[in-house]
Scaffold this motif. Structure first.
Motif, PDB file in Angstrom:
ATOM      1  N   SER A 160      44.732  -6.644  -8.256  1.00  0.00           N
ATOM      2  CA  SER A 160      45.306  -5.694  -7.162  1.00  0.00           C
ATOM      3  C   SER A 160      45.302  -6.262  -5.853  1.00  0.00           C
ATOM      4  O   SER A 160      44.643  -7.364  -5.558  1.00  0.00           O
ATOM      5  N   GLU A 161      45.989  -5.680  -5.001  1.00  0.00           N
ATOM      6  CA  GLU A 161      46.169  -6.103  -3.584  1.00  0.00           C
ATOM      7  C   GLU A 161      45.650  -4.768  -2.739  1.00  0.00           C
ATOM      8  O   GLU A 161      46.070  -3.647  -3.202  1.00  0.00           O
ATOM      9  N   SER A 162      45.153  -5.008  -1.656  1.00  0.00           N
ATOM     10  CA  SER A 162      44.824  -3.966  -0.452  1.00  0.00           C
ATOM     11  C   SER A 162      44.910  -4.561   0.682  1.00  0.00           C
ATOM     12  O   SER A 162      45.216  -5.815   0.892  1.00  0.00           O
ATOM     13  N   GLU A 163      44.984  -3.535   1.539  1.00  0.00           N
ATOM     14  CA  GLU A 163      44.946  -3.814   3.134  1.00  0.00           C
ATOM     15  C   GLU A 163      43.508  -3.466   3.723  1.00  0.00           C
ATOM     16  O   GLU A 163      43.078  -2.117   3.059  1.00  0.00           O
ATOM     17  N   TYR A 164      43.136  -4.224   4.390  1.00  0.00           N
ATOM     18  CA  TYR A 164      41.738  -3.827   4.877  1.00  0.00           C
ATOM     19  C   TYR A 164      41.750  -4.106   6.450  1.00  0.00           C
ATOM     20  O   TYR A 164      42.368  -4.653   7.085  1.00  0.00           O
ATOM     21  N   ARG A 165      40.675  -3.277   6.916  1.00  0.00           N
ATOM     22  CA  ARG A 165      39.989  -3.382   8.420  1.00  0.00           C
ATOM     23  C   ARG A 165      38.588  -3.996   8.309  1.00  0.00           C
ATOM     24  O   ARG A 165      38.014  -3.247   7.675  1.00  0.00           O
ATOM     25  N   ILE A 166      38.331  -4.683   9.372  1.00  0.00           N
ATOM     26  CA  ILE A 166      37.079  -4.964   9.761  1.00  0.00           C
ATOM     27  C   ILE A 166      37.002  -5.275  11.103  1.00  0.00           C
ATOM     28  O   ILE A 166      37.602  -5.855  11.454  1.00  0.00           O
ATOM     29  N   PRO A 167      35.935  -4.795  11.695  1.00  0.00           N
ATOM     30  CA  PRO A 167      35.631  -5.026  13.182  1.00  0.00           C
ATOM     31  C   PRO A 167      35.214  -6.590  13.401  1.00  0.00           C
ATOM     32  O   PRO A 167      34.955  -7.101  12.375  1.00  0.00           O
ATOM     33  N   ASP A 168      35.425  -7.166  14.663  1.00  0.00           N
ATOM     34  CA  ASP A 168      35.350  -8.463  14.898  1.00  0.00           C
ATOM     35  C   ASP A 168      33.812  -8.653  15.059  1.00  0.00           C
ATOM     36  O   ASP A 168      33.447  -9.717  14.559  1.00  0.00           O
ATOM     37  N   LYS A 169      32.874  -7.818  15.240  1.00  0.00           N
ATOM     38  CA  LYS A 169      31.372  -7.926  15.247  1.00  0.00           C
ATOM     39  C   LYS A 169      30.643  -6.853  14.663  1.00  0.00           C
ATOM     40  O   LYS A 169      31.129  -5.703  14.331  1.00  0.00           O
TER      41      LYS A 169
END
Length: 143
Positions: A65-74
């Motif tokens: 599978s492929e996904s898009e992710y978001r994660i903060p810098d800190k």
């Protein structure tokens, strides 16, 4: 002139329906790279490739599978990174747990890195009470 106006209206509608790509994490973000999660009780291994463009490639038994992710810098003050993920492609095959993931499935988890940067846990909240892992960094391969 009417045809041009209709074409412009169609293009505007199409552009507004396309979702924006997730923001890319910093090039130095600790999540970037390849991670393996061993599931010995299921006789299975999952591999997660967190790419610098905000996408992942995950293999789990027969599933790809492929996904898009978001994660903060800190991390937060509690030391966790909030990881938001949405599946955008899936081959429709079973993963290590026997499930078939659906495109569009979204998940929010909280990631806690070991000080070495070689391990992390993925938790359902910002505590260490409901976590899976450790995910182990795979060195020497491209994400």
């Amino acid at each position: 002139m009417r045809a041009l106006a209709g074409l412009l209206m169609s293009l505007v509608a199409l552009a507004s329906s396309v979702q924006a790509a997730p923001p890319a994490p910093l090039a130095t973000h600790p999540i970037l790279g390849i991670w393996r999660l061993a599931l010995p009780e299921l006789h299975c291994v999952e591999t997660y490739r967190f790419r610098g463009d905000g996408t992942t490639l995950v293999t789990s038994k027969e599933e790809v599978s492929e996904s898009e992710y978001r994660i903060p810098d800190k991390p937060s003050v509690k030391g966790f990174y909030k990881l938001e993920d949405r599946i955008v492609k899936d081959n429709g095959k079973k993963d290590c747990s026997g499930e078939i993931m659906k495109v569009g499935t979204q998940a929010t988890n909280f990631v806690r890195f070991h000080p070495s940067g070689a391990l992390f846990l993925m938790c359902s909240d910002e505590t260490m009470e409901t976590c899976i892992g450790p995910f182990e960094r795979v060195e020497g391969e491209e994400a």
